[in-house]
Design an enzyme around this catalytic site. Structure first.
Site, short mmCIF file in Angstrom:
data_model
loop_
_atom_site.label_atom_id
_atom_site.label_comp_id
_atom_site.label_asym_id
_atom_site.label_seq_id
_atom_site.Cartn_x
_atom_site.Cartn_y
_atom_site.Cartn_z
N ARG A 177 0.89 -1.19 0.00
CA ARG A 177 0.00 0.00 0.00
C ARG A 177 0.91 1.22 0.00
NH1 ARG A 177 -5.34 1.29 3.49
NH2 ARG A 177 -6.10 -0.08 1.85
N HIS A 202 -7.25 0.66 -6.48
CA HIS A 202 -7.45 -0.21 -5.31
C HIS A 202 -8.09 -1.51 -5.82
CE1 HIS A 202 -7.79 -1.47 -1.32
NE2 HIS A 202 -8.65 -0.61 -0.81
N GLN A 257 -10.04 -4.09 -3.57
CA GLN A 257 -11.34 -3.64 -3.11
C GLN A 257 -12.43 -4.00 -4.13
OE1 GLN A 257 -12.08 -1.92 -0.10
NE2 GLN A 257 -14.10 -2.59 -0.77
N ASP A 289 -17.26 6.96 -1.76
CA ASP A 289 -16.06 6.82 -0.93
C ASP A 289 -15.80 8.18 -0.29
OD1 ASP A 289 -13.67 5.92 0.15
OD2 ASP A 289 -12.56 5.90 -1.75
N CYS A 349 -16.31 1.31 0.39
CA CYS A 349 -15.14 0.49 0.73
C CYS A 349 -14.76 0.61 2.21
CB CYS A 349 -13.96 0.87 -0.16
SG CYS A 349 -13.36 2.54 0.09
N ARG A 405 -13.43 -9.04 1.42
CA ARG A 405 -12.00 -8.75 1.18
C ARG A 405 -11.19 -9.99 1.55
NH1 ARG A 405 -10.06 -3.55 1.36
NH2 ARG A 405 -8.13 -4.55 0.67
#
Ligand code: CP
Ligand code: NVA
Length: 306
Positions: A105, A132, A135, A221, A261, A289
């Site tokens: 990340r 991402h 996700q 988001d 998310c 996830r």
């Protein structure tokens, strides 16, 4: 060095590979839920490098490796030589000789790509400024669990055209669905940054109420992503009309799902009534996830097993 398969952006995987991953996800999830041990990654190690904070990504990868019989090691910029200027290329050479997969990340996508070019083992994007992919793997799997195939469906993206939005746009081209994007002026999709080469699978709307019309899924988001905190005050002003609230959900199909998310800010990008309401599947989305990434780890480390 033989070519290594990575998951750096969503479109790195074909539709066929993703269908395989989802079939494996179903199998792995069912087995895990019935307390059956499945340890295909015994003695294997995942290194996780975090340059930004995380709850879900760290936990799902760490728990996932453990459940597959392997181990996960957490590194962050603060406590490792990565924070003291060791070149990414050197770090990749060393780290990838000691483990079987790496999850990163970080900030710019370019950093993870440089790492992957110098890695002997698969590299997974655990979020960059641009994408991402893990996700959206979980999000699409969750949609399929609740509603069946996503092909031909309409996803409404309300808010910032950020890393998660860009990944939805890539996924739309792979799975052949449509994304209706509504952002405040000045925050529109940048197709090159999103890694898409035509607008066949998305449409932009100035009014979010137009974007949600006929949507099968409404998603949003945070207004300010990690790394952009300096813009937070301006964004709070600019995004004020882009809160997904009950009125907006009513504009979508009655069967529409709501996803986020997480982490979420109730009263900013989403109202409490929506995220805690009956159309919201955010907890399933977060749980998935774990299951989708276990299938991803199995595939990247061992190749096809079924
Ligand atoms: N959605 C997500 O990636 O959450 P974390 O930042 O907690 O990992
Ligand atoms: N767009 C958000 C996602 C967090 C999981 C961010 O990058 O901060």
């Amino acid at each position: 060095m033989k070519p290594v398969k990575h998951f750096l952006q969503f479109k790195d995987f074909s539709r066929e590979e993703l269908d395989y991953l989802f079939a494996r996800t179903r199998w792995i999830k069912e087995r895990f839920k019935s307390f059956q041990k499945y340890w295909p990654l015994e003695d294997r190690t995942l290194v996780m490098i975090f340059e930004k904070q995380s709850t879900r990504t760290r936990l799902s990868f760490e728990a996932g490796m453990h459940q597959l019989g392997g181990a996960a090691i957490y590194l962050n910029t603060r406590d490792s030589q990565l924070g003291r200027g060791e070149p990414v290329e050197d770090a990749a050479q060393v780290i990838s000789r000691m483990c079987d997969a790496v999850m990163i990340r970080t900030f710019e996508q370019e950093i993870i790509e440089r790492f992957a070019r110098n890695s002997r083992v698969p590299v997974i994007n655990g979020l960059t400024n641009e994408y991402h992919p893990c996700q959206i793997l979980a999000d699409i799997y969750t949609f399929i669990e609740h509603r069946g195939s996503i092909q031909g469906k309409t996803v409404a993206w309300i808010g910032d055209s950020n890393n998660v939005c860009n990944t939805w746009l890539q996924a739309a081209t792979v799975f052949d669905f449509n994304v209706h994007v509504s952002t405040p002026p000045g925050y529109e999709v940048e197709p090159e940054r999103a890694g898409i080469y035509n607008s066949n699978h998305y449409e932009e709307f100035t009014d979010p109420m137009d974007a949600v019309k006929n949507a099968d899924l409404v998603t949003t988001d945070v207004w300010t992503s990690m790394g952009f905190e300096g813009e937070s005050d301006a964004r709070k002003r600019d995004f004020v009309d882009w809160e997904v609230d009950a009125n907006m959900m009513q504009g979508a199909k009655p069967s529409a799902l709501f996803m986020h998310c997480l982490p979420a800010h109730r009263g900013e990008e989403v109202s409490a009534a929506v995220i805690d309401g009956p159309q919201s599947v955010v907890w399933d989305e977060a749980e998935n996830r774990l299951h989708t990434q276990k299938a991803l780890l199995e595939y990247l480390v061992l190749g096809r097993v079924a």
